[in-house]
Write an enzyme that holds these catalytic residues in place. Structure first.
Site, PDB file in Angstrom:
ATOM      1  CB  SER A 259      42.690  85.743  -6.965  1.00 51.69           C
ATOM      2  OG  SER A 259      42.538  84.777  -6.492  1.00 51.69           O
ATOM      3  CE  LYS A 260      40.352  83.679   1.738  1.00 46.02           C
ATOM      4  NZ  LYS A 260      40.312  84.791   2.615  1.00 46.02           N
ATOM      5  NE  ARG A 261      44.730  81.609  -7.299  1.00 48.88           N
ATOM      6  CZ  ARG A 261      43.644  81.532  -8.114  1.00 48.88           C
ATOM      7  NH1 ARG A 261      42.698  80.941  -7.597  1.00 48.88           N
ATOM      8  NH2 ARG A 261      43.531  82.447  -9.006  1.00 48.88           N
TER       9      ARG A 261
END
Length: 492
Positions: A259-261
């Protein structure tokens, strides 16, 4: 039939690393079998479009060196298409979809649905409260032709749905996952045409893949639950379905979906940091695919030769950035210093070490400097953490060993001798530096670590590091004298 595959992303922003792997596997299969690799833009969800996303996508694929044979390309700054099966942008194919939806309506395999969003929400909430699968309840399946015409004439918004048979098994084979069987009672009557007149992904993808003669559909596992709908569409349209390949997700080191997070996941992020495209491609190929031989470094030609869908794993591949860094370091070490210098210059300018003008005026010096640290870089952007020693005269000892070396009894004398030797030569480069060290060894009897470490600490503040003669060449006489003077005045 020759292999024809497609990479068909939606233009919704950045290119995810998982999308790069999907594109790569399509590309490798096509190249291995002398087939065609198609880039198709799936933009039927107009609400998710991001301006410039198509251009960004193509640039990312160009950077990764995954050229497509057909599809959308950038020519002189404009989007154009190449290939005989276009248009390759779905929003430009609306007339084509209308022909095939009409065929399904005529055959009774599709129907108009006039249910409002409020009614659909209410039905699904009721189903959930009863512990049932939330799906369309078929309210409009049996409207008469006259009822449909009256509702259309009255201007009531509608969608067009696929009519699935009751209690029927849909069976298909996936090259990675084997045989898959799903009963139609578990499937929603899929919307094929939305109220805005655009097709849904599920309808457009089947029509496009058939008309573009796609032989293998290689995509992420999130599309596996939808594949029975696609298989049934092929059947009612009287078409042979392609072979299906659903790739497992790329996972982080905690075995959760990337995930980009949690950090960088966009191809452009890695490009900006200074990862080399061949390193990222090599690495991502092995995240979910295993070659027959125990080998990790592959050229593109070797990947094409070795690749097979049968060796793609069912389980998710782990994206280990430490492994990527190791692999990228390998490629950096084996790249020319000119290439790494060119990649490093924008980072050095951004960090304020040099100006754009200086990057041209001092190019040879920059090359020498980059050659000192090149082998230690995991990615080119790290260079700003490695070259501070070349841009400031103030020496700060790094660690207890460096401080102890500064306290050595012979340190002041050694520095005086070294300065005198440097002053006596006309050109200071790595070869003359090596000659100086040999002379000091012979004349002063100071050898090995007792010679090299004090000079290194005096010039860099560190007791270990890259090739010392090369560091001396990069520093030059003026900087060398200034640093030693600082050390003599402040540190010993």
């Amino acid at each position: 039939m020759s292999v024809r595959v497609r990479f068909a992303p939606s233009p919704t922003g950045f290119v995810h690393i998982g999308s790069l792997r999907t594109a790569l596997y399509n590309y490798l299969l096509a190249r291995k079998h002398d087939g065609k690799y198609v880039l198709r833009i799936e933009d039927t969800d107009q609400s998710r479009l991001v301006e410039g996303a198509i251009e960004n996508l193509i640039k990312s694929m160009d950077w990764a060196k995954l050229p497509h044979d057909e599809g959308v390309v950038i020519d002189n700054g404009a989007l154009v298409e190449k290939g005989e099966y276009g248009p390759y942008i779905q929003s430009q194919r609306l007339d084509i979809y209308q022909d095939y939806i009409q065929r399904l309506l005529n055959s009774g395999d599709a129907y108009y649905c006039f249910c409002s969003k409020e009614r659909l929400d209410e039905v699904r909430e009721k189903q959930k409260s009863l512990g049932q699968t939330a799906k369309y309840d078929g309210h409009c399946r049996n409207l008469t032709k006259k009822e449909v015409q009256n509702k259309i004439r009255a201007g009531i918004p509608y969608v067009i749905r696929l009519k699935f048979p009751v209690d029927t098994n849909i069976v298909f084979d996936d090259i990675i996952r084997g045989r898959v069987v799903v009963n139609t009672d578990e499937i929603d009557d899929q919307v094929l045409i939305k109220s805005d007149g655009f097709p849904t992904y599920h309808f457009a993808v089947v029509v496009d893949d058939y008309l573009m003669k796609i032989t293998h559909v290689i995509r992420g596992e999130e599309w596996l639950p939808s594949t029975p709908k696609h298989v049934y569409l092929y059947k009612v349209l009287g078409w042979e379905a392609p072979k299906f390949v659903h790739l497992s997700n790329i996972l982080n080191t905690e075995k959760k979906k990337l995930s980009k997070r949690q950090g960088d996941v966009a191809v452009e992020d890695f490009a900006k940091k200074g990862y080399l495209p061949e390193a990222l491609i090599n690495f991502i190929a092995l995240v979910g695919w295993s070659p027959e031989e125990n080998k990790e470094i592959f050229t593109m030609e070797e990947l094409i030769k070795e690749f097979s869908l049968e060796r793609v794993s069912k389980s998710g591949g782990v994206f280990d950035v430490n492994k990527l860094n190791w692999m990228n370091n390998h490629y950096i070490q084996n790249s020319s210093v000119e290439r790494i210098t060119d990649l490093a210059i924008p980072h050095l300018i951004e960090a304020g070490y040099i100006t754009d003008a200086e990057s041209k005026e001092k190019y040879q010096w920059l090359k020498d400097m980059v050659s000192v640290v090149q082998d230690s870089l995991d990615y080119v952007g790290q260079i700003t953490d490695k070259v501070d020693i070349f841009f400031k005269e103030e020496i700060v000892p790094g660690g207890e060993e460096a401080k102890e070396i500064l306290r050595l009894e012979h340190m002041p004398h050694l520095l005086d001798v070294f300065v005198q030797k440097v002053s006596n030569i006309e050109t200071l480069d790595k070869d003359s530096a090596k000659k100086i060290f040999k002379e000091i060894q012979k004349e002063e009897g100071i050898k090995g670590p007792n010679l090299f470490k004090p000079i290194r600490v005096a010039l860099t503040g560190e007791s270990h590091g890259p090739d010392l003669p090369l560091i001396i060449q990069v520093l030059g006489k003026e900087s060398l004298f200034s640093r030693i003077e600082y050390v003599k005045k402040h540190l010993i």
